[in-house]
Design a protein around this motif. Structure first.
Motif, PDB file in Angstrom:
ATOM      1  N   THR A   1     -36.247  -2.255  11.565  1.00  0.00           N
ATOM      2  CA  THR A   1     -36.763  -2.735  12.854  1.00  0.00           C
ATOM      3  C   THR A   1     -37.909  -3.740  12.706  1.00  0.00           C
ATOM      4  O   THR A   1     -38.104  -4.580  13.588  1.00  0.00           O
ATOM      5  CB  THR A   1     -37.256  -1.554  13.704  1.00  0.00           C
ATOM      6  N   ASP A   2     -38.653  -3.661  11.600  1.00  0.00           N
ATOM      7  CA  ASP A   2     -39.840  -4.510  11.436  1.00  0.00           C
ATOM      8  C   ASP A   2     -39.743  -5.446  10.232  1.00  0.00           C
ATOM      9  O   ASP A   2     -39.811  -6.666  10.366  1.00  0.00           O
ATOM     10  CB  ASP A   2     -41.106  -3.647  11.294  1.00  0.00           C
TER      11      ASP A   2
ATOM     12  N   GLN B   1     -32.018   3.378  10.967  1.00  0.00           N
ATOM     13  CA  GLN B   1     -32.693   2.258  11.624  1.00  0.00           C
ATOM     14  C   GLN B   1     -34.175   2.586  11.777  1.00  0.00           C
ATOM     15  O   GLN B   1     -34.686   2.774  12.875  1.00  0.00           O
ATOM     16  CB  GLN B   1     -32.066   1.960  12.995  1.00  0.00           C
TER      17      GLN B   1
ATOM     18  N   PRO C   1     -26.005  -4.380  12.369  1.00  0.00           N
ATOM     19  CA  PRO C   1     -26.749  -3.112  12.329  1.00  0.00           C
ATOM     20  C   PRO C   1     -26.712  -2.540  10.917  1.00  0.00           C
ATOM     21  O   PRO C   1     -25.825  -2.889  10.128  1.00  0.00           O
ATOM     22  CB  PRO C   1     -25.989  -2.211  13.317  1.00  0.00           C
TER      23      PRO C   1
ATOM     24  N   GLN D   1     -39.703   8.456   8.894  1.00  0.00           N
ATOM     25  CA  GLN D   1     -40.791   7.481   9.036  1.00  0.00           C
ATOM     26  C   GLN D   1     -42.114   8.232   9.116  1.00  0.00           C
ATOM     27  O   GLN D   1     -42.452   8.795  10.157  1.00  0.00           O
ATOM     28  CB  GLN D   1     -40.570   6.636  10.291  1.00  0.00           C
TER      29      GLN D   1
ATOM     30  N   GLU E   1     -38.296   1.752  10.059  1.00  0.00           N
ATOM     31  CA  GLU E   1     -39.224   0.617  10.090  1.00  0.00           C
ATOM     32  C   GLU E   1     -38.759  -0.567   9.252  1.00  0.00           C
ATOM     33  O   GLU E   1     -38.982  -1.723   9.629  1.00  0.00           O
ATOM     34  CB  GLU E   1     -40.591   1.096   9.614  1.00  0.00           C
TER      35      GLU E   1
ATOM     36  N   GLN F   1     -37.129   9.356  14.099  1.00  0.00           N
ATOM     37  CA  GLN F   1     -36.124   9.457  13.046  1.00  0.00           C
ATOM     38  C   GLN F   1     -35.611  10.888  12.886  1.00  0.00           C
ATOM     39  O   GLN F   1     -34.460  11.099  12.503  1.00  0.00           O
ATOM     40  CB  GLN F   1     -36.689   8.932  11.727  1.00  0.00           C
TER      41      GLN F   1
END
Length: 231
Positions: free
Chosen positions: A189-190, A184, A207, A12, A186, A19
């Motif tokens: 998660t976003d 996992q 997941p 990221q 951005e 990460q």
């Protein structure tokens, strides 16, 4: 002779440390399964992380497709790091065991919910790309392989149509979203939650597939197979 192996993920760029820690933790789980190698982790986003590679290093790309990053950017970055001859393996998304893993994940999720898998809709959420068809084609192959087991399976993408919000819109509550991502970061998660929220998705979100407990063993098997072919 102990071989050096580097598991490489995208990372990221705006916040590389989390990460980088995640890929190092994954490497630590793989390492005991490959005792004949020194297995470490790196992300493209972490400055200097690729500097631990040399021309004898085996590179395992934790990417979901053989696309621009694995064919062009990763070799370019390795050359800049002084390892232009490092051997790059096929990425995680090309692992022949991935379709079976995806099926196992959705079957387990449906069973936990008490849903017959044959009556459950599937949404395979993936990255897509404006540069290459490879990422979306890889996701579509996974979805096509899962479709016979479910009521229907479709794909939605972050960076190309059909976008996730459009693909998820009007899906029933008995639906499972499988994020076809290796980490996992951005996008998971976003971007994915935002798109599902926009669509009003009420189903189950799993997941990312790269976090499945079976993944370290899958990576280890690929590395061991590659090491067995080295002189």
């Amino acid at each position: 002779m102990v071989r050096n192996v580097l598991i490489v993920a995208h990372g990221q760029p705006g916040d590389p440390a989390p990460q980088q820690r995640a890929i190092e933790a994954l490497a630590a789980r793989v390492a005991p399964l490959v005792p004949q190698a020194c297995v470490r982790g790196a992300t493209l986003a972490m400055p200097g992380a690729l500097d631990r590679a040399d021309d004898e290093t085996l590179i395992y790309p934790l990417f979901m497709a053989t696309g621009w990053f694995t064919r062009s950017e990763l070799p370019r970055r390795l050359a800049l790091a002084g390892a232009p001859k490092a051997r790059i393996l096929p990425p995680f998304g090309s692992d022949p065991g991935l379709p079976a893993l995806c099926l196992a994940l959705i079957a387990q999720a449906a069973e936990t919910q008490g849903w017959p898998l044959a009556g459950t809709r599937l949404l395979v959420a993936a990255h897509g790309s404006g540069r290459s068809r490879a990422p979306s084609e890889a996701a579509r192959r996974i979805a096509a392989g899962l479709a016979p087991y479910a009521a229907a399976a479709t794909c939605g993408f972050i960076e190309e149509a059909p976008f996730i919000a459009d693909a998820a819109r009007d899906l029933p509550e008995r639906a499972i979203c499988l994020p076809l991502f290796a980490t996992q970061a951005e996008h998971v998660t976003d971007d994915l939650p935002a798109a599902l929220s926009q669509a009003g998705f009420q189903g189950l979100v799993l997941p990312p597939v790269g976090l499945a407990p079976q993944v370290p063993a899958m990576i280890a098997e690929s590395i061991k197979a590659a090491l067995s072919k080295r002189p």
